[in-house]
Design a protein around this motif. Structure first.
Motif, PDB file in Angstrom:
ATOM      1  N   THR A  64       0.826  -1.212   0.000  1.00 31.94           N
ATOM      2  CA  THR A  64       0.000   0.000   0.000  1.00 31.94           C
ATOM      3  C   THR A  64       0.855   1.255   0.000  1.00 31.94           C
ATOM      4  O   THR A  64       0.340   2.363   0.162  1.00 31.94           O
ATOM      5  CB  THR A  64      -0.923   0.006   1.222  1.00 31.94           C
ATOM      6  N   THR A  65       2.167   1.083  -0.168  1.00 30.36           N
ATOM      7  CA  THR A  65       3.049   2.249  -0.217  1.00 30.36           C
ATOM      8  C   THR A  65       3.348   2.696  -1.643  1.00 30.36           C
ATOM      9  O   THR A  65       3.946   3.759  -1.837  1.00 30.36           O
ATOM     10  CB  THR A  65       4.387   1.931   0.478  1.00 30.36           C
ATOM     11  N   ASN A  66       2.947   1.903  -2.631  1.00 31.07           N
ATOM     12  CA  ASN A  66       3.143   2.359  -4.009  1.00 31.07           C
ATOM     13  C   ASN A  66       2.286   3.598  -4.244  1.00 31.07           C
ATOM     14  O   ASN A  66       1.155   3.692  -3.764  1.00 31.07           O
ATOM     15  CB  ASN A  66       2.782   1.263  -5.001  1.00 31.07           C
ATOM     16  N   LYS A  67       2.845   4.551  -4.986  1.00 27.39           N
ATOM     17  CA  LYS A  67       2.185   5.840  -5.132  1.00 27.39           C
ATOM     18  C   LYS A  67       1.929   6.186  -6.588  1.00 27.39           C
ATOM     19  O   LYS A  67       2.567   5.644  -7.486  1.00 27.39           O
ATOM     20  CB  LYS A  67       3.051   6.947  -4.517  1.00 27.39           C
ATOM     21  N   ILE A  68       1.033   7.144  -6.781  1.00 29.06           N
ATOM     22  CA  ILE A  68       0.825   7.737  -8.094  1.00 29.06           C
ATOM     23  C   ILE A  68       1.080   9.230  -7.977  1.00 29.06           C
ATOM     24  O   ILE A  68       0.474   9.914  -7.154  1.00 29.06           O
ATOM     25  CB  ILE A  68      -0.584   7.449  -8.654  1.00 29.06           C
ATOM     26  N   ASP A 108      -9.954   3.086  -6.449  1.00 29.10           N
ATOM     27  CA  ASP A 108      -9.988   4.313  -7.212  1.00 29.10           C
ATOM     28  C   ASP A 108      -9.383   5.433  -6.363  1.00 29.10           C
ATOM     29  O   ASP A 108      -9.439   5.419  -5.132  1.00 29.10           O
ATOM     30  CB  ASP A 108     -11.429   4.672  -7.585  1.00 29.10           C
ATOM     31  N   VAL A 109      -8.821   6.419  -7.034  1.00 30.86           N
ATOM     32  CA  VAL A 109      -8.223   7.567  -6.350  1.00 30.86           C
ATOM     33  C   VAL A 109      -9.278   8.661  -6.245  1.00 30.86           C
ATOM     34  O   VAL A 109      -9.969   8.959  -7.216  1.00 30.86           O
ATOM     35  CB  VAL A 109      -7.011   8.095  -7.140  1.00 30.86           C
ATOM     36  N   SER A 110      -9.410   9.254  -5.076  1.00 32.15           N
ATOM     37  CA  SER A 110     -10.363  10.347  -4.917  1.00 32.15           C
ATOM     38  C   SER A 110      -9.843  11.301  -3.856  1.00 32.15           C
ATOM     39  O   SER A 110      -9.678  10.901  -2.703  1.00 32.15           O
ATOM     40  CB  SER A 110     -11.737   9.807  -4.521  1.00 32.15           C
ATOM     41  N   VAL A 111      -9.573  12.524  -4.241  1.00 29.28           N
ATOM     42  CA  VAL A 111      -9.052  13.538  -3.325  1.00 29.28           C
ATOM     43  C   VAL A 111      -9.961  14.755  -3.390  1.00 29.28           C
ATOM     44  O   VAL A 111     -10.163  15.332  -4.462  1.00 29.28           O
ATOM     45  CB  VAL A 111      -7.611  13.932  -3.699  1.00 29.28           C
ATOM     46  N   ALA A 112     -10.512  15.128  -2.250  1.00 26.14           N
ATOM     47  CA  ALA A 112     -11.453  16.243  -2.196  1.00 26.14           C
ATOM     48  C   ALA A 112     -10.721  17.579  -2.073  1.00 26.14           C
ATOM     49  O   ALA A 112      -9.573  17.641  -1.629  1.00 26.14           O
ATOM     50  CB  ALA A 112     -12.405  16.051  -1.025  1.00 26.14           C
ATOM     51  N   SER A 113     -11.420  18.607  -2.473  1.00 23.64           N
ATOM     52  CA  SER A 113     -10.938  19.992  -2.309  1.00 23.64           C
ATOM     53  C   SER A 113      -9.527  20.184  -2.864  1.00 23.64           C
ATOM     54  O   SER A 113      -8.687  20.837  -2.245  1.00 23.64           O
ATOM     55  CB  SER A 113     -10.968  20.385  -0.822  1.00 23.64           C
ATOM     56  N   ALA A 114      -9.287  19.606  -3.998  1.00 20.50           N
ATOM     57  CA  ALA A 114      -7.968  19.694  -4.634  1.00 20.50           C
ATOM     58  C   ALA A 114      -7.927  20.839  -5.629  1.00 20.50           C
ATOM     59  O   ALA A 114      -8.920  21.140  -6.301  1.00 20.50           O
ATOM     60  CB  ALA A 114      -7.638  18.386  -5.341  1.00 20.50           C
ATOM     61  N   TRP A 170      -2.739  18.053  -2.914  1.00 20.29           N
ATOM     62  CA  TRP A 170      -1.992  17.111  -3.745  1.00 20.29           C
ATOM     63  C   TRP A 170      -0.524  17.499  -3.677  1.00 20.29           C
ATOM     64  O   TRP A 170      -0.057  18.365  -4.409  1.00 20.29           O
ATOM     65  CB  TRP A 170      -2.488  17.098  -5.186  1.00 20.29           C
ATOM     66  N   ALA A 171       0.187  16.822  -2.779  1.00 22.76           N
ATOM     67  CA  ALA A 171       1.582  17.155  -2.531  1.00 22.76           C
ATOM     68  C   ALA A 171       2.506  16.457  -3.523  1.00 22.76           C
ATOM     69  O   ALA A 171       2.110  15.490  -4.205  1.00 22.76           O
ATOM     70  CB  ALA A 171       1.962  16.748  -1.110  1.00 22.76           C
ATOM     71  N   THR A 229      11.274  16.911 -12.847  1.00 23.81           N
ATOM     72  CA  THR A 229      10.625  18.205 -13.043  1.00 23.81           C
ATOM     73  C   THR A 229       9.252  17.970 -13.654  1.00 23.81           C
ATOM     74  O   THR A 229       8.887  16.835 -13.948  1.00 23.81           O
ATOM     75  CB  THR A 229      11.439  19.110 -13.989  1.00 23.81           C
ATOM     76  N   ASN A 230       8.489  19.040 -13.813  1.00 25.75           N
ATOM     77  CA  ASN A 230       7.175  18.971 -14.463  1.00 25.75           C
ATOM     78  C   ASN A 230       6.152  18.173 -13.678  1.00 25.75           C
ATOM     79  O   ASN A 230       5.145  17.720 -14.225  1.00 25.75           O
ATOM     80  CB  ASN A 230       7.290  18.424 -15.896  1.00 25.75           C
ATOM     81  N   GLU A 231       6.422  17.987 -12.374  1.00 21.15           N
ATOM     82  CA  GLU A 231       5.412  17.342 -11.544  1.00 21.15           C
ATOM     83  C   GLU A 231       4.310  18.343 -11.243  1.00 21.15           C
ATOM     84  O   GLU A 231       4.542  19.534 -11.010  1.00 21.15           O
ATOM     85  CB  GLU A 231       6.025  16.827 -10.238  1.00 21.15           C
ATOM     86  N   VAL A 232       3.085  17.861 -11.224  1.00 19.83           N
ATOM     87  CA  VAL A 232       1.917  18.689 -10.920  1.00 19.83           C
ATOM     88  C   VAL A 232       1.579  18.523  -9.444  1.00 19.83           C
ATOM     89  O   VAL A 232       1.335  17.402  -8.973  1.00 19.83           O
ATOM     90  CB  VAL A 232       0.710  18.289 -11.790  1.00 19.83           C
ATOM     91  N   THR A 233       1.605  19.640  -8.734  1.00 14.81           N
ATOM     92  CA  THR A 233       1.258  19.621  -7.310  1.00 14.81           C
ATOM     93  C   THR A 233       0.324  20.789  -7.014  1.00 14.81           C
ATOM     94  O   THR A 233       0.165  21.705  -7.830  1.00 14.81           O
ATOM     95  CB  THR A 233       2.509  19.738  -6.433  1.00 14.81           C
ATOM     96  N   GLY A 234      -0.259  20.779  -5.830  1.00 12.21           N
ATOM     97  CA  GLY A 234      -1.142  21.876  -5.464  1.00 12.21           C
ATOM     98  C   GLY A 234      -1.810  21.628  -4.136  1.00 12.21           C
ATOM     99  O   GLY A 234      -1.324  20.829  -3.326  1.00 12.21           O
ATOM    100  N   THR A 235      -2.913  22.292  -3.922  1.00  9.74           N
ATOM    101  CA  THR A 235      -3.647  22.130  -2.668  1.00  9.74           C
ATOM    102  C   THR A 235      -4.201  20.720  -2.564  1.00  9.74           C
ATOM    103  O   THR A 235      -4.878  20.234  -3.458  1.00  9.74           O
ATOM    104  CB  THR A 235      -4.797  23.145  -2.591  1.00  9.74           C
TER     105      THR A 235
END
Lengths: 67, 157
Positions: free
Chosen positions: B29-33, B98-104, B67-68, B59-65
């Motif tokens: 469960t440590t594999n990431k996307i 499935d991936v689901s992140v709120a308020s991103a 989503w670190a 480089t060119n990684e997308v990050t934000g609120t």
């Protein structure tokens, strides 16, 4: 009762800690139960009732106030 | 420069299977996307891309609120012989929640790099091409995997 996901994670941990044939079988059973439920749920989701994509469905929502 | 396809990274998969015995465990469960924009051009060949944090994924990684950098973990991963409908048919299937992140809030996510965060090398496992740029604005960002899983390999074509 634990969820299918919890049962799977418990079985996976038990197998890693003690890789017996019995634990392997339980791990695989829990895996298949979770996997089948997950696949069935995706097939019934409104976004893809025909399950014909074969691809991931990505959705990015906007805050309602910004619409 | 552009993402035009999804794919598995041969450099990693060769290292898994040969004398290197790279310890990629898809059941962890440590594999990431992690998310990247469309500036990158992935190279899946054996002499191509290797890892998160290594060009072009330095480089060119997308990050934000909400989503670190580094992305999020993939929950309840499973590996089995199943084509999404039938078990034991000679199809290796890797799947996860499935991936689901709120308020991103972020801009221009074109693809997701799945990698082995538990390994020191952060070895690249596969890339998922989203097919378009996705930019949630304080909303839910979700990736619903197909019922055939994140990837499947027909080993008995």
């Amino acid at each position: 009762m634990p969820s299918l996901e919890e049962q799977y994670e418990e079985a996976a941990e038990a197998y890693r800690n003690d890789p017996t044939d019995e634990n392997r079988e339980k791990f695989h059973e829990a895996r298949d139960d979770l996997s089948d439920a997950r696949s069935n749920q995706r097939r019934t989701e409104e976004q893809d009732p025909n399950n014909s994509r074969g691809q991931a469905l990505v959705v990015a929502e906007n805050d309602a106030e910004s619409e | 420069m552009a993402v035009t396809a999804s794919g598995l990274y041969l450099a990693t998969w060769i290292d898994i299977l040969d004398a290197t015995q790279l310890a990629v465990d898809l059941s962890l469960t440590t594999n990431k996307i992690a998310l990247f924009n469309n500036t990158i051009t992935p190279n899946f060949a054996g002499n191509g891309d290797t890892a998160y944090g290594v060009a072009p994924y330095a480089t060119n990684e997308v990050t934000g609120t909400n989503w670190a950098a580094g992305g999020v973990t993939l929950g309840a991963p499973t590996i089995q012989d199943n084509d999404g409908t039938t078990a034991n048919v000679g199809v290796l299937r890797y799947d996860a929640n499935d991936v689901s992140v709120a308020s991103a809030t972020f801009t221009g996510a074109r693809c997701g790099l799945i990698y082995a965060d538990a390994l020191a090398g952060n070895n690249a496992i596969l890339l998922v091409n989203f097919g378009a740029d996705y930019s949630p604005n304080n909303g839910t960002f979700s990736i619903q995997w197909a019922s055939s899983g994140i990837f499947s390999l027909d080993l008995t074509p």
